[in-house]
Design a protein around this motif. Structure first.
Motif, PDB file in Angstrom:
ATOM      1  N   VAL A  70      -0.890 -56.860 -11.095  1.00 55.44           N
ATOM      2  CA  VAL A  70      -0.508 -55.941 -10.027  1.00 55.44           C
ATOM      3  C   VAL A  70      -0.291 -54.542 -10.589  1.00 55.44           C
ATOM      4  CG1 VAL A  70       1.362 -55.364  -8.420  1.00 55.44           C
ATOM      5  CG2 VAL A  70       0.475 -57.692  -8.516  1.00 55.44           C
ATOM      6  N   ARG A  71       0.438 -54.445 -11.693  1.00 58.80           N
ATOM      7  CA  ARG A  71       0.706 -53.139 -12.296  1.00 58.80           C
ATOM      8  C   ARG A  71      -0.585 -52.417 -12.656  1.00 58.80           C
ATOM      9  NH1 ARG A  71       5.282 -51.826 -15.345  1.00 58.80           N
ATOM     10  NH2 ARG A  71       5.605 -54.029 -15.832  1.00 58.80           N
ATOM     11  N   ASP A  72      -1.532 -53.124 -13.258  1.00 58.18           N
ATOM     12  CA  ASP A  72      -2.775 -52.479 -13.682  1.00 58.18           C
ATOM     13  C   ASP A  72      -3.649 -52.113 -12.491  1.00 58.18           C
ATOM     14  OD1 ASP A  72      -2.032 -52.606 -16.319  1.00 58.18           O
ATOM     15  OD2 ASP A  72      -3.161 -54.431 -16.760  1.00 58.18           O
ATOM     16  N   ASN A  73      -3.620 -52.920 -11.427  1.00 52.98           N
ATOM     17  CA  ASN A  73      -4.350 -52.552 -10.217  1.00 52.98           C
ATOM     18  C   ASN A  73      -3.777 -51.281  -9.605  1.00 52.98           C
ATOM     19  OD1 ASN A  73      -6.591 -54.323  -8.954  1.00 52.98           O
ATOM     20  ND2 ASN A  73      -5.191 -55.850  -9.800  1.00 52.98           N
ATOM     21  N   VAL A  74      -2.459 -51.212  -9.527  1.00 53.01           N
ATOM     22  CA  VAL A  74      -1.806 -50.041  -8.939  1.00 53.01           C
ATOM     23  C   VAL A  74      -2.085 -48.800  -9.775  1.00 53.01           C
ATOM     24  CG1 VAL A  74       0.438 -49.018  -8.413  1.00 53.01           C
ATOM     25  CG2 VAL A  74      -0.021 -51.388  -7.787  1.00 53.01           C
ATOM     26  N   ALA A  75      -2.071 -48.950 -11.090  1.00 52.51           N
ATOM     27  CA  ALA A  75      -2.223 -47.806 -11.993  1.00 52.51           C
ATOM     28  C   ALA A  75      -3.663 -47.395 -12.228  1.00 52.51           C
ATOM     29  CB  ALA A  75      -1.566 -48.132 -13.337  1.00 52.51           C
ATOM     30  N   SER A  85      -1.060 -44.392 -21.120  1.00 51.88           N
ATOM     31  CA  SER A  85      -0.594 -45.716 -20.721  1.00 51.88           C
ATOM     32  C   SER A  85       0.862 -45.734 -20.302  1.00 51.88           C
ATOM     33  CB  SER A  85      -0.819 -46.710 -21.864  1.00 51.88           C
ATOM     34  OG  SER A  85      -0.310 -47.977 -21.547  1.00 51.88           O
ATOM     35  N   ALA A  86       1.720 -45.104 -21.053  1.00 46.69           N
ATOM     36  CA  ALA A  86       3.149 -45.138 -20.751  1.00 46.69           C
ATOM     37  C   ALA A  86       3.448 -44.481 -19.404  1.00 46.69           C
ATOM     38  CB  ALA A  86       3.931 -44.443 -21.860  1.00 46.69           C
ATOM     39  N   ALA A  87       2.815 -43.345 -19.155  1.00 47.19           N
ATOM     40  CA  ALA A  87       3.060 -42.620 -17.907  1.00 47.19           C
ATOM     41  C   ALA A  87       2.555 -43.405 -16.704  1.00 47.19           C
ATOM     42  CB  ALA A  87       2.400 -41.248 -17.961  1.00 47.19           C
ATOM     43  N   ARG A  88       1.375 -43.986 -16.832  1.00 49.90           N
ATOM     44  CA  ARG A  88       0.837 -44.702 -15.676  1.00 49.90           C
ATOM     45  C   ARG A  88       1.601 -46.012 -15.422  1.00 49.90           C
ATOM     46  NH1 ARG A  88      -4.042 -45.351 -19.234  1.00 49.90           N
ATOM     47  NH2 ARG A  88      -4.244 -47.583 -19.737  1.00 49.90           N
ATOM     48  N   ARG A  89       2.085 -46.674 -16.476  1.00 50.57           N
ATOM     49  CA  ARG A  89       2.874 -47.882 -16.286  1.00 50.57           C
ATOM     50  C   ARG A  89       4.210 -47.558 -15.619  1.00 50.57           C
ATOM     51  NH1 ARG A  89       1.726 -52.597 -19.063  1.00 50.57           N
ATOM     52  NH2 ARG A  89       3.963 -53.007 -19.375  1.00 50.57           N
ATOM     53  N   ALA A  90       4.811 -46.447 -15.998  1.00 48.10           N
ATOM     54  CA  ALA A  90       6.082 -46.049 -15.404  1.00 48.10           C
ATOM     55  C   ALA A  90       5.906 -45.706 -13.926  1.00 48.10           C
ATOM     56  CB  ALA A  90       6.659 -44.858 -16.162  1.00 48.10           C
ATOM     57  N   ALA A  92       3.468 -46.758 -11.937  1.00 51.47           N
ATOM     58  CA  ALA A  92       3.126 -47.982 -11.213  1.00 51.47           C
ATOM     59  C   ALA A  92       4.371 -48.810 -10.936  1.00 51.47           C
ATOM     60  CB  ALA A  92       2.106 -48.798 -12.004  1.00 51.47           C
ATOM     61  N   ALA A  93       5.275 -48.897 -11.911  1.00 43.60           N
ATOM     62  CA  ALA A  93       6.514 -49.649 -11.715  1.00 43.60           C
ATOM     63  C   ALA A  93       7.356 -49.024 -10.608  1.00 43.60           C
ATOM     64  CB  ALA A  93       7.296 -49.702 -13.017  1.00 43.60           C
ATOM     65  N   GLU A  94       7.399 -47.690 -10.573  1.00 47.79           N
ATOM     66  CA  GLU A  94       8.157 -46.977  -9.541  1.00 47.79           C
ATOM     67  C   GLU A  94       7.607 -47.301  -8.148  1.00 47.79           C
ATOM     68  OE1 GLU A  94       8.974 -42.332  -8.174  1.00 47.79           O
ATOM     69  OE2 GLU A  94       8.047 -42.780 -10.108  1.00 47.79           O
ATOM     70  N   LEU A  95       6.282 -47.272  -8.023  1.00 50.82           N
ATOM     71  CA  LEU A  95       5.677 -47.526  -6.724  1.00 50.82           C
ATOM     72  C   LEU A  95       5.783 -48.993  -6.328  1.00 50.82           C
ATOM     73  CD1 LEU A  95       2.585 -45.171  -6.731  1.00 50.82           C
ATOM     74  CD2 LEU A  95       4.449 -45.193  -5.081  1.00 50.82           C
ATOM     75  N   CYS A  96       5.674 -49.894  -7.287  1.00 49.30           N
ATOM     76  CA  CYS A  96       5.866 -51.315  -6.977  1.00 49.30           C
ATOM     77  C   CYS A  96       7.255 -51.539  -6.380  1.00 49.30           C
ATOM     78  CB  CYS A  96       5.673 -52.170  -8.223  1.00 49.30           C
ATOM     79  SG  CYS A  96       3.940 -52.412  -8.697  1.00 49.30           S
ATOM     80  N   HIS A  97       8.237 -50.856  -6.932  1.00 49.15           N
ATOM     81  CA  HIS A  97       9.587 -50.942  -6.370  1.00 49.15           C
ATOM     82  C   HIS A  97       9.617 -50.387  -4.951  1.00 49.15           C
ATOM     83  CE1 HIS A  97      13.637 -49.346  -5.521  1.00 49.15           C
ATOM     84  NE2 HIS A  97      14.048 -50.438  -6.138  1.00 49.15           N
ATOM     85  N   ILE A 127      -0.575 -43.721  -5.714  1.00 49.82           N
ATOM     86  CA  ILE A 127      -0.274 -43.506  -7.122  1.00 49.82           C
ATOM     87  C   ILE A 127      -0.453 -42.048  -7.551  1.00 49.82           C
ATOM     88  CG2 ILE A 127      -2.598 -44.040  -7.979  1.00 49.82           C
ATOM     89  CD1 ILE A 127       0.642 -45.264  -9.628  1.00 49.82           C
ATOM     90  N   ARG A 128      -1.343 -41.322  -6.895  1.00 49.34           N
ATOM     91  CA  ARG A 128      -1.566 -39.919  -7.275  1.00 49.34           C
ATOM     92  C   ARG A 128      -0.883 -38.944  -6.313  1.00 49.34           C
ATOM     93  NH1 ARG A 128      -7.851 -39.066  -8.772  1.00 49.34           N
ATOM     94  NH2 ARG A 128      -8.119 -39.875  -6.659  1.00 49.34           N
TER      95      ARG A 128
END
Length: 228
Positions: A70-75, A85-90, A92-97, A127-128
């Motif tokens: 899910v995280r990689d799909n969102v990002a 990688s770090a910025a996009r994972r952060a 994606a986590a914010e938006l998943c929440h 995401i953007r």
């Protein structure tokens, strides 16, 4: 050659939520794809302020990559844009929440319900931080309770983001619950038959109140008139 749309003249203000309704085959999805830049109009012009980079789109099907979490799909849009990688994972986590997927970031799409997959698709579209969000019947395949939850969540996200939303749906109550204006298209070729203002305060949680039902009837009557 089939003419899907003809003589459509429509302006959507910045930050406005507009719903588009009409019979199947009237050109609603075609209109959205033209706005997204996925189709070129054979005649006329389209002016989308903010350019293609400022547009997010959600389809009826989530279209998630099954081999990504899910995280990689969102990002994914950030990955394609070269974000580290770090910025996009952060992000994606914010938006998943924000869309109700906290705790499911590492899940595979097949492990999710239909509503959860659509939440992931919505997060990916956001995401953007798009200024314009185009949605093509995103809740059409969901059960009634999940659909109600997604409608309420979308209303909250719109209020928080201030994005311009053009939302295609077959559901008149859904359109009235979300939109500031409801645009009715005629059967093919699609033309703008009527634009109904929805002068009700947000959030519109109680869909049984008389004022809400009055607008629903107004839109339904206009849709029947567009068919004649």
């Amino acid at each position: 050659m089939t003419t899907a749309l003809e003589g459509v003249d429509l302006t959507v203000a910045a930050g406005e939520f507009v719903a588009v309704v009409g019979r199947s085959g009237c050109g609603k999805s075609t209109l959205l794809r033209i706005l997204a830049g996925l189709l070129e109009p054979t005649r006329g012009t389209v002016d989308v302020t903010g350019g293609s980079d400022g547009v997010g789109m959600v389809f009826q099907e989530p279209n998630l990559f099954p081999w990504y979490s899910v995280r990689d799909n969102v990002a994914l849009p950030l990955r394609l844009s070269g974000v580290d990688s770090a910025a996009r994972r952060a992000r994606a986590a914010e938006l998943c929440h924000d869309v109700g997927l906290a705790g499911f970031e590492e899940a595979a799409p097949h492990e999710l319900s239909g509503g959860m997959r659509q939440r992931a698709a919505l997060a990916r579209a956001l995401i953007r931080d798009p200024t314009i969000l185009l949605m093509d019947e995103p809740f059409g395949a969901l059960d009634a309770l999940t659909r109600d939850e997604m409608v309420a969540d979308l209303a909250d996200l719109h209020a928080a983001s201030g994005a311009t939303v053009v939302f295609v749906t077959h559901s008149i109550p859904e359109a009235v619950q979300l939109a500031e204006r409801v645009v009715l298209l005629t059967p093919r070729p699609g033309r703008v038959h009527t634009v109904v203002d929805v002068p009700l305060p947000h959030p519109r949680r109680d869909t049984t109140e008389p004022g809400f039902q009055d607008v629903v009837r107004q839109v339904r009557d206009a849709l029947e008139a567009a068919d004649s």
